[in-house]
Design an enzyme around this catalytic site. Structure first.
Site, PDB file in Angstrom:
ATOM      1  CB  ILE A 237       4.494 -14.480  -3.588  1.00  0.00           C
ATOM      2  CG1 ILE A 237       4.414 -13.317  -2.869  1.00  0.00           C
ATOM      3  CG2 ILE A 237       5.831 -14.847  -3.943  1.00  0.00           C
ATOM      4  CD1 ILE A 237       5.416 -13.572  -1.518  1.00  0.00           C
ATOM      5  N   GLY A 238       1.665 -13.544  -4.909  1.00  0.00           N
ATOM      6  CA  GLY A 238       0.346 -13.049  -4.654  1.00  0.00           C
ATOM      7  C   GLY A 238       0.076 -11.928  -4.423  1.00  0.00           C
TER       8      GLY A 238
ATOM      9  CB  SER B 271       7.210  -4.976   2.528  1.00  0.00           C
ATOM     10  OG  SER B 271       7.234  -5.473   3.892  1.00  0.00           O
TER      11      SER B 271
ATOM     12  N   GLY C 273       6.941  -1.173   0.322  1.00  0.00           N
ATOM     13  CA  GLY C 273       6.701  -2.475   0.522  1.00  0.00           C
ATOM     14  C   GLY C 273       5.249  -2.217   1.813  1.00  0.00           C
TER      15      GLY C 273
ATOM     16  N   GLY D 104       3.872  -5.397   2.414  1.00  0.00           N
ATOM     17  CA  GLY D 104       3.714  -7.147   2.723  1.00  0.00           C
ATOM     18  C   GLY D 104       3.337  -7.231   3.846  1.00  0.00           C
ATOM     19  CD  GLU D 105       8.319  -8.577   5.710  1.00  0.00           C
ATOM     20  OE1 GLU D 105       8.559  -7.883   5.508  1.00  0.00           O
ATOM     21  OE2 GLU D 105       8.876  -9.326   6.045  1.00  0.00           O
TER      22      GLU D 105
END
Ligand code: FES
Ligand code: FES
Lengths: 758, 146
Positions: free
Chosen positions: A471-472, A513, A700, A702-703
């Site tokens: 998703i990027g 994440s 993860g 991401g967050e």
């Protein structure tokens, strides 16, 4: 061997009991530190096609005969359709089918928030579909909406079963033991995901099966939801997403547009696209809900926390879930007495959706801001206060952490924290400068199930096959690195094939994440399986024992150094045969809490006359276990911080207080950060594998980076001005209010503290 | 009705009705989908193309108003070193805003080969990136000639 277990599965801080078949993870972790490929900066494997505009996003799909859809959505926050007539729409040029309330469950006539889908029209062109929609005759009976979250709680109107109470120790006794008590009410606004590619799907039926091209974070979740919604066996639903333009938590499900497209495609026998406009996106594709947090902290004079308590009100919307806004208060510090109550208010507003660490972003703002108020009351260094209350195990459920290197994050953040003296000294009469910090705690361990296959061709090149999505976040690149590392081949020799449920095994959701920690170990296991087979063949070819052979830099090598022959030479024997490796994600460590940690230090300037706030610099140090791609990781950290700066200073979904209608659906009114708003960002990762977590030790990312940003900025503002900001976004009005309040407080103190007669 | 558009030095005939935007014509009729549309209202920069060298929002430009002007889209800039610089610098995450970013960046460096940080921030402020690739976009524009 496959093992059946009953376990807890966590996504976005929500737990579910599930049955899982897990395969044991037999691989040893690599030793800590960067390796020849894993841990080295890698340029995105799909960067070029995205940059060149060649990547075909769902938005770019043009299938033969494809029809376009316009959706009529409720303009009212609470209303019922009295009468609706679709026939005028059907008479217009290019129109194929019109659907109304009840034709499918996703089209409703009883609307409890703005944006509920009521009717849909498909036509040859989008312009025709829109013109037809405008011709639909509709009458509404409008009701008065309930918009006040506090009022919803008073009425007992919740999205779930009721308030969530979590308590350990004795909060009241903890308060009684405290030398100092601080309290505060914090609020956070609704913010909007605003993925650049709006939510959309193109659906076509192929025989008795359906193909769904969709911009999604969860190919397999869409498959299951579409299958159950349409009453199809899951294998009759193929979900495809090769590239997607951002999701941030809002694209975990198929939503109304997918089902509308599916029905229209069925009725017309043509591929049908249904894409949200930007304005639909900003009303109806989810949001980070507003919160009200009423918090209390009690502490001894040495800073030891004796009581933490809070009422957390999530203004959820009409449906959705009540996020763990209390999570940071429950988990971040060692404190024996904690009591939180979380309310999920059901109001006539569009449903929330997960948005990058839902609940924790909001809850960290409240908790970490109030903690700094405590520090200033106690005249303690805020960093020292946090160290004194360091949690060495998960106090909320008494489990050990699989790993926690927050203390190391604090240590590495010290040089940034030390800058505060020099930064403050640069203040002028009107522009005050200061430095603030905040800690971060969050999930991010990922989990099973997740699978990957590896295909080794006779030229020695390798393809990783798994039906995940990128998703990027750069997971595709990370998977190529992991496969290349395990197989001892150049990074450039790996291709990663993702994005299609018909062409690869089950892969995890890209939320919480979790993609890298879920998928990475499966890819490594698959690569190891392929490697074992290659070495078996090489052993026979060279009449050597398998155990003395290894793969290195694209060669099969022997331990004594006598053999070094290109991989392509060995697998080249196979001609059209291929080596197929398969791998599965092993279980998370039992009885342990797998979490991510970090700290951010922000530097701000505040114009005390106008209330304007600038963020000059943010330093971020996070602990997410082993880092696969430091380049991609730094981009993720920057992206998270920039969204955090937006939430903190400018972003706010506004609605009309009477009608409940959203006023900021356009990007002119909803203020996203631009390149001109970006502070200097310094990022660092501790990069120590979590020794208990999988064959990688990676969590993860991401967050985590978005979580502490708001609190760090608010604390820097306090450091600069002495003012306690209490609501996000920190508008000029909020800043000026806080400054006035601080001024009054100072005057009071002067009066009280001034010696008599002066 | 038929009209012509000069896109990336190629003359295209197009038939979109009056009122069609340049972005729609490029994407829907000419199948040049490198140009993205994220807001369709002129607020985000995703649809940026060059019209006679000037950055232009294709979503609020009418196809029929372009006339003889030369349109350059990302498809016409694929070999420009700026593309490689974006990839090298990791100046994209999801990549949806990226073609528009690159087109704006190319216009900037055509006007001034080595822009200052402030010039970059000024020229690029109309190109939103929700993934927050901004620091790396700035770096890509600073180092595009490397
Ligand atoms: S799509 Fe043209 S400015 Fe947003
Ligand atoms: S890279 Fe995703 S919006 Fe810019």
């Amino acid at each position: 061997m496959a093992r059946l277990i009953r376990t807890e599965k966590e996504v976005e801080g929500r737990y579910e009991e599930v049955w899982l078949v897990v395969e044991e993870d037999a691989l040893q972790q690599w030793p800590a530190g960067a390796r020849s490929i894993v841990g080295q900066p890698a340029v995105r494997v799909d960067g070029l096609e995205r940059a060149r505009g060649e990547a075909i996003f769902t938005a770019d799909l043009r299938l033969n005969g494809m029809l376009h859809t316009a959706v009529l959505r409720s303009p009212h926050a609470a209303a019922t359709v009295g009468r609706i007539d679709l026939t005028p729409a059907l008479a217009l040029p290019g129109v194929h089918v019109a659907l109304g309330p009840g034709d499918i469950p996703q089209l409703e006539d009883d609307c409890n928030y703005e944006g509920v889908a009521v009717a849909a029209v498909c036509a040859d062109t989008l312009a025709q579909a829109r013109a037809a929609l405008a011709a639909v005759e509709i009458e509404w009976t409008v009701r008065e909406p309930l918009l006040d979250a506090d009022e919803a709680v008073r009425r007992g109107q919740y999205v779930n079963d009721g308030p969530r109470v979590r308590e350990r120790g004795d909060f009241e006794r903890g308060l009684a033991e405290a030398d100092v008590v601080v309290t505060g009410e914090f609020t956070t606004a609704v913010v909007l995901h605003n993925s650049m590619e709006t939510h959309q799907a193109v659906v076509q039926w192929v025989g008795d099966a359906v193909e769904v091209h969709i911009s999604t974070q969860y190919i397999w979740g869409v498959r299951d939801t579409v299958a159950s919604g349409l009453g199809l066996p899951p294998d009759k639903v193929r979900v495809i997403c090769h590239y997607m333009g951002g999701g941030f938590g809002s694209k975990n499900e198929p939503d109304d547009y997918t089902f509308i497209a599916a029905e229209l495609a069925k009725r017309t026998g043509r591929p049908v696209k249904c894409a949200l406009t930007r304005r639909e996106e900003n009303v109806n594709s989810g949001n980070r809900n507003a919160t009200i947090q009423r918090l209390t902290i009690g502490a001894k004079s040495d800073g030891t926390l004796t009581a933490l308590g809070g009422d957390f009100l999530n203004a959820v919307g009409w449906s959705g879930w009540s996020s763990s806004t209390e999570g940071p208060m429950q988990m971040l510090y060692a404190c024996a007495n904690v009591k939180t109550t979380t309310y999920g208010a059901k109001i006539n507003q569009p449903p929330m959706k997960a948005f990058r660490a839902p609940g924790f972003v909001e809850g960290t703002f409240g908790l970490e801001s109030l903690l700094d108020e405590l520090a200033s009351k106690l005249d303690l260094d805020p960093m020292e206060l946090r160290r004194r209350n360091y949690a060495d195990h998960d106090a909320a459920d008494a489990r050990p952490f699989s790993s926690k290197r927050l203390m190391e994050c604090y240590r590495r953040a010290e040089p940034h924290w030390e800058r505060r003296h020099e930064v403050r000294a640069r203040s002028t009469d009107t522009v005050k400068r200061g430095v603030g910090m905040a800690s971060q705690i969050w999930y991010g361990g990922g989990g099973p199930p997740s699978y990957a296959w590896i295909r080794v061709g006779s030229d020695g090149r390798v393809t990783v096959v798994t039906a995940m999505q990128d998703i990027g976040t750069g997971t595709k690149t990370a998977m190529a690195q992991i496969a290349a590392e395990e197989l001892g081949i150049p990074f450039e020799h790996v291709t990663v094939s993702i994005g299609d449920s018909a062409r690869g095994p089950y892969a995890a959701i890209s939320a919480g994440s979790s993609t890298t920690p879920s998928m990475g170990p499966a890819v490594r296991a698959a690569a190891a399986d392929a490697k074992r087979q290659i070495l078996e063949i090489a052993a026979q070819r060279h009449h050597l024992e398998e155990r003395v052979l290894d793969l290195k830099d694209g060669n099969v090598v022997s331990a004594d150094g006598n053999l070094s022959s290109p991989l392509s030479e060995v697998v080249g024997l196979l001609e059209d045969a291929q080596i197929l490796g398969k791998g599965a994600r092993g279980p998370n460590p039992t009885g342990m809490q797998v979490l991510t940690f970090g700290v951010q230090v922000a530097e701000v300037a505040v114009d005390v006359e106008t209330g304007e706030v600038w963020v000059d610099r943010i330093a971020a140090v996070h602990d997410v276990g082993r880092v696969i791609n430091p380049l991609g990781a730094s981009s993720q950290i920057e992206g998270g911080i920039i969204q955090g700066v937006g939430h903190t200073l400018s972003e706010e979904r506004l609605h009309d207080p009477k009608t409940g209608r959203i006023l900021t659906s356009g990007l002119d009114a909803y203020r996203l950060p631009t390149i001109a708003d970006v502070p200097e960002i310094i990022s660092e990762l501790v990069d120590e594998p979590d020794e208990h977590l999988t064959n990688l030790g990676s969590k993860g990312l991401g967050e985590p980076p978005i979580i502490p940003t708001a609190a760090a900025i608010a604390n820097a503002i306090r450091d600069a001005t002495g003012a306690d900001v209490r609501s996000l976004p920190i508008s000029r009005a909020e800043m000026l209010r806080a400054l006035r309040e601080a001024e009054l407080r100072a005057k009071e103190r002067e009066k009280v503290g001034a010696p008599a007669g002066v | 009705m038929s009209n012509t558009l000069n896109v990336n030095d190629h003359l295209y005939e197009f038939h979109s009705p009056a009122g069609t935007t340049l972005a729609e014509t490029l994407r829907d009729e000419l199948a040049l989908t490198g140009t993205k549309v994220a807001c369709a209202e002129g607020h985000c920069g995703a649809c940026t193309v060059l019209v006679d060298g000037s950055p232009t929002l294709a979503c609020i430009t009418l196809a029929h108003s372009v006339g003889d002007a030369k349109v350059t889209t990302i498809e016409g800039l694929r070999e420009h070193p700026m593309v490689e610089s974006f990839v090298r610098s990791d100046a994209l995450q999801c990549g949806f805003c990226t073609p528009g970013q690159i087109v704006s960046a190319v216009a900037l460096v055509e006007a001034k080969a080595v822009p200052t940080r402030d010039e970059i921030r000024h020229a690029m402020a109309g190109n939103l990136c929700r993934c927050g690739a901004y620091p790396k976009i700035e770096e890509a524009i600073r180092t595009w000639q490397d």
